[in-house]
Design an enzyme around this catalytic site. Structure first.
Site, PDB file in Angstrom:
ATOM      1  N   LYS A  22       0.822  -1.202   0.000  1.00 27.51           N
ATOM      2  CA  LYS A  22       0.000   0.000   0.000  1.00 27.51           C
ATOM      3  C   LYS A  22       0.866   1.265   0.000  1.00 27.51           C
ATOM      4  CE  LYS A  22      -2.594   2.921   3.069  1.00 27.51           C
ATOM      5  NZ  LYS A  22      -2.892   3.246   4.466  1.00 27.51           N
ATOM      6  N   ASN A  23       1.856   1.318   0.890  1.00 31.35           N
ATOM      7  CA  ASN A  23       2.641   2.549   1.036  1.00 31.35           C
ATOM      8  C   ASN A  23       3.486   2.839  -0.203  1.00 31.35           C
ATOM      9  OD1 ASN A  23       1.529   2.962   3.547  1.00 31.35           O
ATOM     10  ND2 ASN A  23       3.243   2.064   4.673  1.00 31.35           N
ATOM     11  N   ARG A  97      -5.110  10.766   3.237  1.00 25.72           N
ATOM     12  CA  ARG A  97      -3.806  11.288   3.644  1.00 25.72           C
ATOM     13  C   ARG A  97      -2.778  11.146   2.515  1.00 25.72           C
ATOM     14  NH1 ARG A  97      -1.468  12.871   8.205  1.00 25.72           N
ATOM     15  NH2 ARG A  97      -3.296  12.355   9.440  1.00 25.72           N
ATOM     16  N   ASP A 121      -5.720   8.212   9.155  1.00 26.70           N
ATOM     17  CA  ASP A 121      -5.835   7.566  10.458  1.00 26.70           C
ATOM     18  C   ASP A 121      -5.917   8.567  11.599  1.00 26.70           C
ATOM     19  OD1 ASP A 121      -5.810   4.970   9.676  1.00 26.70           O
ATOM     20  OD2 ASP A 121      -3.648   4.733   9.828  1.00 26.70           O
ATOM     21  N   ASP A 319       4.480   0.207  11.859  1.00 20.05           N
ATOM     22  CA  ASP A 319       3.209  -0.381  11.454  1.00 20.05           C
ATOM     23  C   ASP A 319       3.019  -1.806  11.953  1.00 20.05           C
ATOM     24  OD1 ASP A 319       2.230   1.850  10.211  1.00 20.05           O
ATOM     25  OD2 ASP A 319       2.836   1.265   8.193  1.00 20.05           O
TER      26      ASP A 319
END
Length: 441
Positions: A22-23, A97, A121, A319
């Site tokens: 994802k990142n 974000r 978040d 994370d």
């Protein structure tokens, strides 16, 4: 409101393939704005945060072709700069974000950008100063308008320079790199983030014609170029998913094989799980975790209690600290979890305590976990997911617990984990999606 209903306490078995990272996706998809030529990206996860960014690019005028479930072609030949000032942009950009990541490429290519104050978040304050201080060093001028909630940035004359980052921010480094690749002259970024995802972005940009050296270190040198071309890129598997599945296997006493993990890119992650007493083997590029009746946390050499803390790469990723914490509840031994990099990420432990875990929350950053050694199982409860990583930690706890659990606000989990209920059912998990609201709603 969607929720997960879970009946836990059953060992799982089988193979699972981690989704694309994802990142990394949020960075490399934003990078398509740097060129008018076609960029094809594969192994893209089908999750809300990434899909929102792809939709946002389409609204900006990027031609988006979905070639398969995980592969897209992007062509940013005609960008609608007026879209920046629309209510639609305020709404979509403000709820994501990751939308901050489009600023660097747009500054590099068009000399201006605007972005609504990003959301995401609720895990404490996450500063954007690093991004804007870097842009400012390159010659950009920015203004925040409280009445509109927009940052407006003017970068009509970006010049290469020396930048010492105030923190090794991954997204900050990525954004500044993308702005610098088309600045005039040479940019040097010291205290740069060096995560594998940032390395992937730099390698992709070099294939597009950028001149970035020092990749993998905290000192990046970028020689500005006039233009960039197209390329093809494949995302790494998501290291946070891989760590989550290792933790899941340990907690539930399951025999699980995690496929195609790019083991060499996982850094300290496998070693930290080994310190928790979790056994696994690397076969080709798969991680095989055998069923374990128990796992014992190591102590330090002098016999003192193990401390596991997060740190910028190549340290342990923040994370996965919530996963380590929940795994520790059923380990043999004690561990101090120290969340240094973000605020408020440990407040979900009250749910684990309600499930029967032995945890002392020392302060907003530290928790001591006394492992139950699987002698006393957690019990199922109703709970709400506060953010992506805590949500998956609670999901793992529920899968190991005796009885029925319900997790509300699963939209948070699905922002980061693709088809998680379907993939867990394939391993034998008793999990189903229901429509329900927490009591009192």
């Amino acid at each position: 409101m969607s929720a997960f209903e879970i009946r836990g306490g059953t060992p799982l078995k089988g193979e699972i393939i981690p989704q694309g990272a994802k990142n990394e996706a949020l960075q490399v998809i934003s990078a398509v704005l740097l060129t008018a030529e076609k960029v094809t990206i594969s192994n893209i996860p089908d999750i809300k945060d990434v899909n929102k960014l792809i939709e946002l690019l389409g609204d900006l005028g990027v031609k988006v072709d979905k070639l398969s479930k995980d592969t897209y072609a992007f062509e940013a030949a005609n960008i609608d700069l007026d879209f920046f000032h629309s209510d639609a942009f305020r709404s979509k950009g403000g709820s994501l974000r990751g939308s901050i990541m489009i600023v660097g490429p747009l500054l590099a290519r068009y000399g201006k950008a605007a972005i609504p104050k990003p959301g995401g978040d609720k895990i404490g304050r996450r500063r954007l100063d690093t991004h804007f201080l870097g842009f400012e060093k390159l010659g950009a001028k920015f203004n925040y308008h409280p009445e509109t909630g927009f940052f407006n940035v003017d970068a009509s004359n970006l010049q290469g320079t020396y930048i010492l980052l105030d923190e090794a921010s991954v997204t900050g480094t990525a954004n500044i790199v993308m702005a610098a690749v088309r600045a005039k002259g040479t940019t040097t970024i010291y205290n740069a983030a060096c995560e594998p995802y940032l390395q992937q972005l730099c390698k992709m940009l070099n294939r597009m014609g950028a001149k970035i050296s020092g990749i993998g270190s905290n000192l990046l040198t970028i020689e500005g170029v006039d233009s960039l071309g197209g390329t093809e890129h494949r995302l790494l598997p998501d290291m946070i998913e891989i760590g989550s599945f290792i933790g899941l296997a340990a907690m539930t006493g399951s025999e699980i094989t995690i496929k195609n993990v790019q083991f060499k890119e996982l850094g300290l992650i496998p070693e930290v799980f080994r310190r928790m007493g979790i056994r696994f083997e690397v076969k080709d590029d798969d991680i095989y975790i055998p069923a374990q009746d128990s796992y014992e946390i190591e102590t330090f050499i002098d016999g003192s209690i193990m401390t596991i803390a997060d740190a910028p790469w190549p340290g342990f990723t923040p994370d996965l600290l919530s996963i380590i914490l929940v795994v520790a509840t059923q380990a043999k031994g004690n561990v101090l979890i120290h969340q240094k990099m973000f605020e408020s990420r440990l407040f979900f432990v009250d749910k684990l305590i309600d499930m029967g875990a032995q945890i002392i929350l020392c302060d907003p950053h530290r928790a001591t976990v006394m492992g139950l050694n699987k002698q006393a199982s957690l019990r199922g409860i109703e709970m709400t997911s506060p953010d992506i990583r805590a949500g998956v930690s609670l999901l793992i706890a529920a899968l190991s617990a005796n009885g029925r659990s319900i997790i509300y606000n699963i939209e948070q989990i699905e922002r980061g984990y693709q088809d998680i209920d379907t993939r867990l059912r394939a391993l034998g998990a008793d999990i189903r999606r229901i429509e329900a609201a927490p009591k009192g709603h």
